[in-house]
Design a protein around this motif. Structure first.
Motif, PDB file in Angstrom:
ATOM      1  N   THR A  38       0.820  -1.215   0.000  1.00  0.00           N
ATOM      2  CA  THR A  38       0.000   0.000   0.000  1.00  0.00           C
ATOM      3  C   THR A  38       0.854   1.265   0.000  1.00  0.00           C
ATOM      4  OG1 THR A  38      -0.147  -0.089   2.417  1.00  0.00           O
ATOM      5  CG2 THR A  38      -1.902  -1.178   1.160  1.00  0.00           C
ATOM      6  N   ARG A  39       2.084   1.146  -0.466  1.00  0.00           N
ATOM      7  CA  ARG A  39       2.988   2.308  -0.438  1.00  0.00           C
ATOM      8  C   ARG A  39       2.568   3.401  -1.416  1.00  0.00           C
ATOM      9  NH1 ARG A  39       8.514  -0.432  -1.726  1.00  0.00           N
ATOM     10  NH2 ARG A  39       7.084  -1.712  -2.979  1.00  0.00           N
ATOM     11  N   TRP A  40       1.838   3.033  -2.491  1.00  0.00           N
ATOM     12  CA  TRP A  40       1.471   3.992  -3.523  1.00  0.00           C
ATOM     13  C   TRP A  40      -0.041   4.159  -3.595  1.00  0.00           C
ATOM     14  CZ3 TRP A  40       4.925   6.424  -6.998  1.00  0.00           C
ATOM     15  CH2 TRP A  40       6.266   6.019  -6.887  1.00  0.00           C
ATOM     16  N   ALA A  41      -0.478   5.373  -3.921  1.00  0.00           N
ATOM     17  CA  ALA A  41      -1.891   5.651  -4.175  1.00  0.00           C
ATOM     18  C   ALA A  41      -1.976   6.671  -5.303  1.00  0.00           C
ATOM     19  CB  ALA A  41      -2.589   6.174  -2.923  1.00  0.00           C
ATOM     20  N   ILE A  42      -3.162   6.794  -5.881  1.00  0.00           N
ATOM     21  CA  ILE A  42      -3.395   7.713  -6.999  1.00  0.00           C
ATOM     22  C   ILE A  42      -4.172   8.929  -6.513  1.00  0.00           C
ATOM     23  CG2 ILE A  42      -4.602   8.010  -9.208  1.00  0.00           C
ATOM     24  CD1 ILE A  42      -4.176   4.983  -9.665  1.00  0.00           C
ATOM     25  N   ALA A  43      -3.768  10.093  -6.978  1.00  0.00           N
ATOM     26  CA  ALA A  43      -4.584  11.300  -6.894  1.00  0.00           C
ATOM     27  C   ALA A  43      -4.850  11.715  -8.337  1.00  0.00           C
ATOM     28  CB  ALA A  43      -3.863  12.408  -6.143  1.00  0.00           C
ATOM     29  N   GLY A  44      -6.077  12.082  -8.648  1.00  0.00           N
ATOM     30  CA  GLY A  44      -6.383  12.375 -10.044  1.00  0.00           C
ATOM     31  C   GLY A  44      -7.345  13.518 -10.217  1.00  0.00           C
ATOM     32  N   GLY A  45      -7.255  14.147 -11.380  1.00  0.00           N
ATOM     33  CA  GLY A  45      -8.173  15.212 -11.737  1.00  0.00           C
ATOM     34  C   GLY A  45      -8.084  15.479 -13.223  1.00  0.00           C
TER      35      GLY A  45
END
Length: 470
Positions: A38-45
């Motif tokens: 779970t070290r990475w996650a996405i932020a998007g727009g």
């Protein structure tokens, strides 16, 4: 910076939260997180004020949504995807995106752009003359405003990152453009050079990489019945579901400058070069897809699978790949004949209900990008273009029907000059005018061999249309 992504160590900032990203890249990261990483996650727009309802729904659902996957046999499965930790609201000044881009935890900026959204000519130079929105974006950035083309936006984001001394970042393409990393990087540097920002140009050269990547998953625009099936299967009234075929593939050149997720654990192919995969996909899948969409529209079909199951249309696609595309791609590390057969099976999946309207769009970008290379290489070898010529001939017949207002849906083509397209159709010799168009053919424009082959192929297309006319 404190955001919902702070539960993860690192952030991928993705530009363009459309269906494809959510059925593809976001799923791969979700699968990795499900394995405990779970070290990475996405932020998007988004860079433009589109998809407002979907963005609002994703925000209300904390970035979660359901992905429906469908096999060619019609078997459906459902996954609630949770890798998008932060959905950024659209603002004209792109302030939420800028803030994330200047965060040292953001290590990758990824983006999904249509072929026409790169504004490149045959020499991979920015086509300033042909695109007013590109010129407007340059002026906006020059005046200190945020840019909204991919180049203007990246310039805005990377300038903020440089000023914040936030560290190196990988720029990752997730789209169908051939050599997408190299070409988008070239376009970005040209944009920055036009601004005269030498400091930013030097920073980009030393603090970013742009790996080429190949992505593949058929992902139609979701229709209301997707949400109904999701609700029936899961009990959740998901307001932002997506659906796609069960097949999925992602091949990336392993050139990340500041870390990346361990995507290999979930099936991503990390390679030295994507060239062989890229060419196979663009010529055997993307070009074939367009062939079926144009022919299917001319035959009165609405969906891709209908045209794929029409024996005449299927033969056009099969012959194009077998006679002309595969020979110029050999030698290849891939089994191209097997790839061709898998592609046609995928296109024939009725459960996907992919529309001709979606696939037929942007012909003025797809012919030079996906079809002309095969024609060019066959001619250079002194070989026939009998089978591949059917694809542009189909598009010309499609364009003539569009000219008469007889396409049963709205045709979208970012690279098309409508006045020039109408002029082709109104010319005394539309085939010659079409073959002479520099946007479509570049240095091949007006080549007598191209004209002769298109003329003969156009006769075959007219015969096909007559047979399909009640």
């Amino acid at each position: 910076m404190s955001t919902p992504t702070s539960a993860a160590e690192f952030t991928i900032l993705h530009l363009g939260l459309g269906s494809f990203h959510r059925a593809h890249q976001a799923l791969y990261l979700h699968q990795l997180r499900e394995l405990g990483d779970t070290r990475w996650a996405i932020a998007g727009g988004n860079l433009r004020p589109d998809m407002a309802e979907t963005i609002a729904a994703l925000q209300a659902q904390n970035g979660h949504y359901t992905l429906e996957a469908v096999t060619p046999q019609g078997e459906r499965s459902y996954t609630r995807v949770g890798s998008i930790a932060l959905v950024l609201p659209y603002q004209p000044d792109l302030a939420p995106l800028i803030a994330l881009s200047a965060d040292p935890a953001t290590r990758i900026i990824s983006f999904t752009v249509t072929e026409a959204g790169y504004y490149l000519d045959a020499q991979d130079r920015l086509d300033w003359a042909g695109f007013a929105d590109l010129r407007d974006d340059l002026e906006a950035v020059r005046e200190g405003h945020a840019g909204h083309t991919i180049y203007g936006a990246l310039t805005t984001l990377l300038r903020a990152r440089m000023q914040a001394d936030a560290g190196a970042v990988t720029l990752l393409n997730c789209d169908n453009l051939r050599h997408n990393g190299e070409r988008s990087r070239s376009g970005l540097l040209q944009f920055i050079e036009a601004l005269g920002d030498t400091a930013l140009r030097d920073w980009v050269l030393t603090h970013t990489t742009s790996p080429n990547a190949m992505v593949d998953r058929i992902t139609p625009r979701p229709t209301p019945d997707v949400a109904e099936r999701v609700r029936a299967a899961t009990g959740w009234n998901d307001r932002a579901p997506v659906m796609g075929e069960s097949f999925i593939q992602w091949v990336i050149e392993d050139r990340f400058i500041n870390g990346r997720p361990d995507w290999a654990r979930v099936g991503v192919e990390l390679v030295d070069s994507v060239a062989a995969h890229e060419e196979a996909k663009i010529r055997l899948l993307n070009a074939t897809h367009s062939c079926i969409a144009w022919a299917g529209t001319l035959a009165g079909y609405r969906f891709i699978h209908e045209g794929t199951h029409d024996p005449v249309i299927r033969r056009m696609a099969f012959d194009y790949v077998t006679d002309d595309a595969i020979p110029v791609l050999q030698p290849s590390p891939l089994d191209l004949a097997a790839y061709r057969d898998v592609v046609l099976d995928r296109f024939g999946n009725p459960a996907i209900a992919d529309t001709n309207q979606r696939v037929a769009m942007d012909g003025f970008a797809k012919i030079p990008g996906m079809i002309a290379p095969t024609i060019r290489e066959r001619l250079a070898r002194g070989e026939s273009i009998h089978s591949v010529a059917m694809l542009p001939a189909l598009f010309l017949a499609y364009l003539e029907r569009w000219h008469r207002g007889q396409i049963p849906y709205d045709y979208q083509d970012q690279a098309m000059d409508p006045a020039a397209a109408h002029a082709i159709c109104e010319a005394p010799d539309p085939v010659a005018a079409f073959a002479a168009d520099p946007t479509l053919w570049h240095e091949l424009a007006g080549d007598p061999r191209l004209v002769a082959s298109l003329r003969e192929a156009s006769l075959r297309v007219q015969h096909f249309i007559l047979e399909k006319t009640p």
